[in-house]
Design an enzyme around this catalytic site. Structure first.
Site, PDB file in Angstrom:
ATOM      1  N   ASP A  92       0.934  -1.414  -0.184  1.00 24.13           N
ATOM      2  CA  ASP A  92      -0.049  -0.565   0.172  1.00 24.13           C
ATOM      3  C   ASP A  92       0.452   1.121   0.301  1.00 24.13           C
ATOM      4  OD1 ASP A  92       0.877  -0.648   2.530  1.00 24.13           O
ATOM      5  OD2 ASP A  92      -0.359   0.835   3.517  1.00 24.13           O
ATOM      6  N   GLU A  93       0.450   2.321  -0.342  1.00 32.80           N
ATOM      7  CA  GLU A  93       0.680   3.891  -0.082  1.00 32.80           C
ATOM      8  C   GLU A  93       1.932   4.030  -0.869  1.00 32.80           C
ATOM      9  OE1 GLU A  93      -1.733   5.856   3.156  1.00 32.80           O
ATOM     10  OE2 GLU A  93      -0.181   4.930   3.444  1.00 32.80           O
TER      11      GLU A  93
END
Ligand SMILES: *[C@@H]1O[C@H](CO)[C@@H](O)[C@H](O)[C@H]1NC(C)=O
Ligand SMILES: *[C@@H]1O[C@H](CO)[C@@H](O)[C@H](O)[C@H]1NC(C)=O
Ligand SMILES: *[C@@H]1O[C@H](CO)[C@@H](O)[C@H](O)[C@H]1NC(C)=O
Ligand SMILES: *[C@@H]1O[C@H](CO)[C@@H](O)[C@H](O)[C@H]1NC(C)=O
Ligand SMILES: *[C@@H]1O[C@H](CO)[C@@H](O)[C@H](O)[C@H]1NC(C)=O
Ligand SMILES: *[C@@H]1O[C@H](CO)[C@@H](O)[C@H](O)[C@H]1NC(C)=O
Ligand SMILES: *[C@@H]1O[C@H](CO)[C@@H](O)[C@H](O)[C@H]1NC(C)=O
Ligand SMILES: *[C@@H]1O[C@H](CO)[C@@H](O)[C@H](O)[C@H]1NC(C)=O
Length: 574
Positions: free
Chosen positions: A329-330
């Site tokens: 993620d991210e």
């Protein structure tokens, strides 16, 4: 004429309402509410002090039975309102007989958790019949909730047939931003099993600390943990995994990468870009991470894969579950862009998405070769900037966990063919609404009467138990699409949580999800049952507290003592 017809109409509504209440709320209830609960003639029966449970011998069921027998004989739970039920005249209940048709099924995703349970009107035994030992464990929990009082009584003449709607019902806990002791994690698992939740998604590592002792890479925790006393040794992990087995709770480990890896730089600065930089410099520069705590693995360096592969191997060796969570993620472009080798790569027309692709190409086959199904956060294909082509991630081997955009991302993921775990931040993030944690936040220093940030975290407001209870994780999906939603997880990110508040942040809100994922949030007529659930949840919260779980109150005690008096009857319309 109007006056003549209205009265009987209201009266008949009233009658329907009363019968419904009787149909759904009993003097004694079980949380999460079983799929079918028949108790035509509510009575109770004394429990013999010699009460015994017979059961197939099994490595995990046997200790579970001992534990429940102790609980059943010693709990003496006193309901907030003493159930008004007469005792049967028969001799005390002496036996609970458990039969399991298949004692060999391992605790794995999709295992059969169904069971049926009957308690006698007369002098015979109570019975639990289950397909697997894991179903028998669910039945034992249900039985324990039918037991109350001193001397101990059991609800008599009950017949329950029960199975969950969703197979994956989890709690995610982040142990990187703040540390939790082993005892805290065991207490979490214990409370999960009381609520028939079956997956502890352990977000072990992140940029802030690396608490997991990886035997072949001891420096990662040695230098990346917050301290020697804030690490999980392989023996700790084994204890947690075994404890999970004895509670029917799988432990799904997450090693978040290639972003969220700043803590790895304490041991290996050379494999991490933008490590330990100020997260958001003044001026026009973009932030280097979504929050303070920077650092991402550099996909261009061979050493990166040496370390990552050791971490993957050792983690999988410690965690027997067939699922492994690889994070993803991210990913922050600015962070990768601080690195000269990445600058060169991009200058020769390489893209950051190719960097992620390289990372996935070099790590996913490794995980799959160890016979694991991989869970990634949805960002890996849905991120606006850095993402890979879904064709690299076969739905056969990859499950997506969604956290953005509520039902719309769930829909996007299932229509791409992926199985999905729902942990929408709008509904299931337990940390939201506790303000932002960055220091020097000038929003808090505004004149009275102006917006002071509303005390909001990025995902504020606080998600109430009702918000969680009412969320339909398959909203807007066709039946066929809905089948790909394997379940949900509430998530506690730990920027502002540790052992001191863990119980109250998680409970009883996770109980709200537990019921919705187990038997749904509607009554027999298809109406949402949050009104009816309120008193039951309050009662259940008190029982959890009595069992040592610091669940927070959801109402003044007065409300249960005066049932219905705290409700509103004014519908809100949007
Ligand atoms: C419990 O067992 C003991 C010994 O077997 C027996 O003497 C006693 O009567 C039993 N009590 C009950 C309530 O069944
Ligand atoms: C309990 O038994 C008494 C006497 O038989 C009866 O009047 C009463 O209605 C019963 N109460 C309940 C809750 O069944
Ligand atoms: C699960 O086990 C029950 C027995 O408790 C059995 O009736 C049912 O068919 C099983 N379900 C599946 C899908 O195998
Ligand atoms: C208990 O008795 C009622 C009728 O009084 C009957 O409907 C029910 O099936 C019985 N329950 C059990 C578990 O024997
Ligand atoms: C791979 O995992 C599956 C289910 O998770 C299991 O049934 C199978 O035995 C495993 N195979 C090997 C070679 O370990
Ligand atoms: C990068 O792409 C541009 C435009 O497509 C092209 O002119 C240039 O030669 C490429 N540079 C390299 C190093 O491949
Ligand atoms: C990743 O693997 C796929 C499939 O094998 C391949 O087509 C692609 O070129 C690889 N990408 C990179 C950046 O290595
Ligand atoms: C706080 O923020 C202001 C800008 O709003 C900045 O000028 C100042 O240096 C900051 N103080 C600290 C201690 O970071």
């Amino acid at each position: 004429m109007r006056g003549d017809t209205t009265f009987p109409f209201i009266l008949s509504l009233f009658v329907i309402f009363i019968t419904q209440t009787i149909a759904t709320n009993y003097p004694i209830n079980v949380w999460p509410k079983p799929t079918t609960f028949n108790w035509p003639n509510p009575k109770s029966i004394f429990l013999s002090p010699n009460f015994t449970i017979s059961h197939p011998t099994h490595r995990y069921l046997t200790p579970t039975v001992y534990r429940y027998r102790r609980l059943i004989l010693s709990e003496h739970y006193r309901h907030i309102i003493t159930p008004s039920i007469n005792l049967t005249s028969s001799t005390p209940l002496q036996h609970l007989i458990i039969s399991v048709s298949d004692v060999t099924s391992p605790l794995s995703h999709g295992v059969n958790e169904s069971y049926s349970l009957s308690t006698p009107n007369g002098s015979s035994a109570a019975y639990i019949t289950a397909g697997t030992v894991w179903g028998a464990m669910r039945g034992l929990e249900t039985f324990s909730q039918l037991v109350y009082g001193n001397p101990t009584r059991v609800a008599a003449g009950v017949y329950i047939s029960d199975l969950p709607i969703f197979t994956h019902r989890g709690v995610m806990l982040d142990t990187s931003r703040n540390f939790y002791g082993v005892d805290d994690l065991l207490r979490l698992i214990k409370a999960m099993s009381m609520n028939k939740l079956n997956v502890f998604h352990w977000h072990i590592t992140d940029s802030h600390s690396f608490p997991l002792v990886v035997p072949s890479e001891p420096e990662l925790a040695g230098k990346g943990a917050y301290g020697n006393e804030m690490m999980y040794s392989p023996a700790d992990v084994e204890k947690i995994v075994e404890f999970g087995m004895e509670h029917g709770v799988r432990v799904l480990p997450e090693i978040d990468m290639p972003a969220h890896t700043g803590s790895w730089a304490e041991a290996y600065p050379e494999i991490i870009t933008c490590a330990n930089m100020f997260w958001w410099p003044a001026g026009n520069s973009p932030a280097l991470a979504a929050e303070p705590g920077t650092g991402q693995l550099n996909p261009l360096i061979p050493k990166t894969y040496e370390v990552v592969k050791n971490v993957i191997h050792d983690t999988i060796a410690m965690f027997p579950d067939s699922l492994f969570h690889g994070g993803a993620d991210e990913i922050n472009s600015a962070c990768w862009n601080t690195d000269p080798s990445i600058q060169t790569f991009v200058a020769s027309n390489g893209t950051q998405s190719q960097l992620l692709e390289m990372f996935i190409n070099n790590t996913l086959p490794e995980i799959l070769s160890l016979n694991r199904t991989v869970v990634y956060w949805e960002d890996v294909i849905l991120s606006a900037n850095v993402k890979v082509d879904p064709s690299l991630l076969s739905p056969q081997h990859v499950i997506m966990q969604t956290w953005n955009n509520g039902p719309s991302n769930t829909k996007q993921l299932v229509t791409s063919g992926y199985r999905v775990i729902v942990s929408s931040a709008d509904y299931y993030y337990l940390d939201c609404g506790h303000g932002s944690f960055v220091g020097n936040d000038s929003r808090y220093d505004q004149p009275p009467g102006t917006d002071q940030g509303n005390g909001g975290s990025w995902c504020g407001p606080f998600k109430t138990w009702e918000t969680i209870y009412n969320y339909d994780i398959t909203y807007g999906l066709t039946d066929k699409e809905a089948q790909l939603v394997i379940g949900g997880e509430v998530a506690l990110w730990s920027e502002q949580a540790d052992s001191t508040v863990m119980d109250s942040r998680i409970w009883p809100r996770a109980s709200a999800m537990a019921e919705t994922l187990w038997s749904g949030n509607c009554d027999e007529t298809g109406m949402k049952r949050y009104a009816e659930a309120t008193d039951r949840l309050t009662e259940w919260r008190y029982r959890m507290v009595a069992r040592g779980i610091g669940a927070e109150p959801i109402q003044p005690l007065w409300c249960v003592k005066n049932s219905g008096m705290c409700n509103t009857v004014h519908p809100f319309t949007s």
